[in-house]
Design a protein around this motif. Structure first.
Motif, short mmCIF file in Angstrom:
data_model
loop_
_atom_site.label_atom_id
_atom_site.label_comp_id
_atom_site.label_asym_id
_atom_site.label_seq_id
_atom_site.Cartn_x
_atom_site.Cartn_y
_atom_site.Cartn_z
N TYR A 55 44.01 4.89 -23.54
CA TYR A 55 44.41 3.65 -22.87
C TYR A 55 43.68 3.54 -21.54
O TYR A 55 43.71 4.46 -20.72
N PRO A 57 43.95 0.89 -18.61
CA PRO A 57 44.62 -0.32 -18.13
C PRO A 57 43.70 -1.25 -17.35
O PRO A 57 43.95 -2.46 -17.30
N TYR A 89 55.66 -4.30 -19.46
CA TYR A 89 54.77 -3.66 -20.43
C TYR A 89 53.72 -4.64 -20.95
O TYR A 89 54.03 -5.79 -21.28
N ARG A 108 52.48 0.99 -20.66
CA ARG A 108 52.52 0.86 -19.21
C ARG A 108 52.00 2.15 -18.59
O ARG A 108 52.18 3.24 -19.15
N GLU A 109 51.37 2.02 -17.40
CA GLU A 109 50.90 3.16 -16.62
C GLU A 109 51.20 2.92 -15.16
O GLU A 109 50.92 1.84 -14.63
N VAL A 113 51.09 8.28 -14.84
CA VAL A 113 51.90 8.61 -16.02
C VAL A 113 51.94 7.39 -16.93
O VAL A 113 51.95 6.25 -16.48
N TYR A 114 51.96 7.65 -18.25
CA TYR A 114 51.75 6.61 -19.24
C TYR A 114 52.83 6.71 -20.33
O TYR A 114 53.29 7.80 -20.68
N ARG A 135 50.36 12.28 -18.99
CA ARG A 135 50.12 12.30 -17.55
C ARG A 135 48.63 12.58 -17.32
O ARG A 135 48.04 13.45 -17.96
N ASP A 136 48.05 11.85 -16.39
CA ASP A 136 46.64 12.01 -16.06
C ASP A 136 46.55 12.28 -14.56
O ASP A 136 46.23 11.40 -13.77
N SER A 258 55.61 12.65 -12.76
CA SER A 258 54.21 12.61 -12.36
C SER A 258 54.07 12.43 -10.87
O SER A 258 54.96 11.90 -10.20
N ALA A 266 57.85 8.97 -17.16
CA ALA A 266 57.62 8.27 -18.42
C ALA A 266 58.20 9.10 -19.54
O ALA A 266 58.32 10.33 -19.44
N VAL A 288 58.58 3.67 -18.63
CA VAL A 288 57.71 4.11 -17.54
C VAL A 288 58.31 3.54 -16.27
O VAL A 288 58.34 2.32 -16.09
#
Length: 306
Positions: A55, A57, A89, A108-109, A113-114, A135-136, A258, A266, A288
């Motif tokens: 994903y 965004p 969302y 959603r992000e 966190v997604y 989580r990124d 996150s 999330a 989220v």
């Protein structure tokens, strides 16, 4: 995972009763907190048929990977569908042809966190549905805590159920096509969710409630779902049980916190046989949420004593 079978006649008809190209999926790991901790596993009952998503965004792109009929793996590129957005969302959809399955995804992000929930409508009495979250970036638990160490998160919930809803995004078909072969568009559940989380040595738990729940395609109010208290791991992850107001355990939930100070959370749920008005219902959903007092705080967070 095999798709779920749908008792369409009893489910769809009411009874007389009342910013990065992040890839996240069922990746192993339960490392400690800190910079770039490993994502917890998305439990199989909650992931359903979805194994990962990619994903972005900012570019508004979504790629979904999963397993469909007879455990055949698939990868689909979804198109952005603003007309299908639900509160909080972004919506995406995929349908290859007029006589193939239609999929809807809600994503959603925030704060790295997604969360995503994805579902097909009914075709040939089966559906393909599931969730992902991930989580990124970093996770560091808060160190300065109000209210005895309890932090609140709130916002919107979105889910799908194993029945057909509206049909506005389906590709056109030739007039007179036998309805037995036609795909459907998934029915959606909206609601609000509030989660309380305790961080630290004495309270390290999370619980919450999903409320104001409605199957919007049927304009049908449905029961709240409570999230039983469960432990927060050192990695910021959690897994627990979903229950109804009459205290029946009806499914599972899981998620992760996150960012520095756990500014967002999330997660996702899976529940079955949990709505009094229907039979054979199965629901997947995601949330989220921003922390109360943070940049993504929900309006409910404005309280006399925050």
């Amino acid at each position: 995972m095999r798709p779920y079978f749908v008792a369409l006649a009893t489910f769809v008809v009411l009874s007389a009763c009342g910013g990065s190209d992040a890839v996240f999926g069922t990746n192993p790991g339960d490392g400690g907190g800190g910079e770039n901790p490993t994502n917890p596993i998305v439990p199989e009952p909650i992931a359903g048929s979805i194994t990962s998503i990619a994903y972005d965004p900012d570019a508004q792109t979504l790629v979904v990977r999963g397993t469909g009929l007879d455990d055949v793996e698939f990868t689909d590129v979804y198109a952005r569908k603003p007309s299908l957005d639900r509160p909080g969302y972004d919506a995406y959809a995929a349908q290859d042809g007029s006589l193939t399955r239609h999929f809807t995804a809600f994503v959603r992000e925030i704060d790295g966190v997604y969360g995503a929930v994805i579902g097909s409508g009914v075709q040939f009495n089966t559906v393909i549905q599931g969730t992902q979250f991930g989580r990124d970036g970093i996770y560091v638990a808060p160190t300065t805590l109000p209210n005895g160490g309890v932090v609140t998160y709130a916002g919107n919930y979105i889910g799908v159920v194993n029945g057909n809803g509206s049909a506005e995004d389906l590709l056109p078909v030739t007039p007179g096509t036998d309805p037995s072969v036609l795909p459907g568009q998934v029915a959606e559940v909206t609601g609000d969710i509030l989660i309380n989380a305790g961080f630290g040595d004495t309270q390290n738990q999370v619980d919450g409630i999903i409320y104001n729940r409605r199957i919007i395609d049927f304009d049908q109010e449905i029961q709240d779902l409570s999230l039983r208290p469960t432990e927060i791991t050192a990695n910021g992850g959690f897994e627990g049980t979903v229950m109804t107001p009459d205290l029946r355990d009806v499914g599972e939930y899981a998620g992760l916190f996150s960012s520095q100070g756990a500014t967002a959370v999330a997660g996702a749920i899976h529940a079955e046989d949990h709505i009094d008005a229907y039979d054979n219902e199965i629901e997947y959903g995601t949330f989220v949420l921003g922390v109360c007092g943070g940049a993504n705080a929900d309006p409910i967070c404005t309280q006399p004593r925050p």
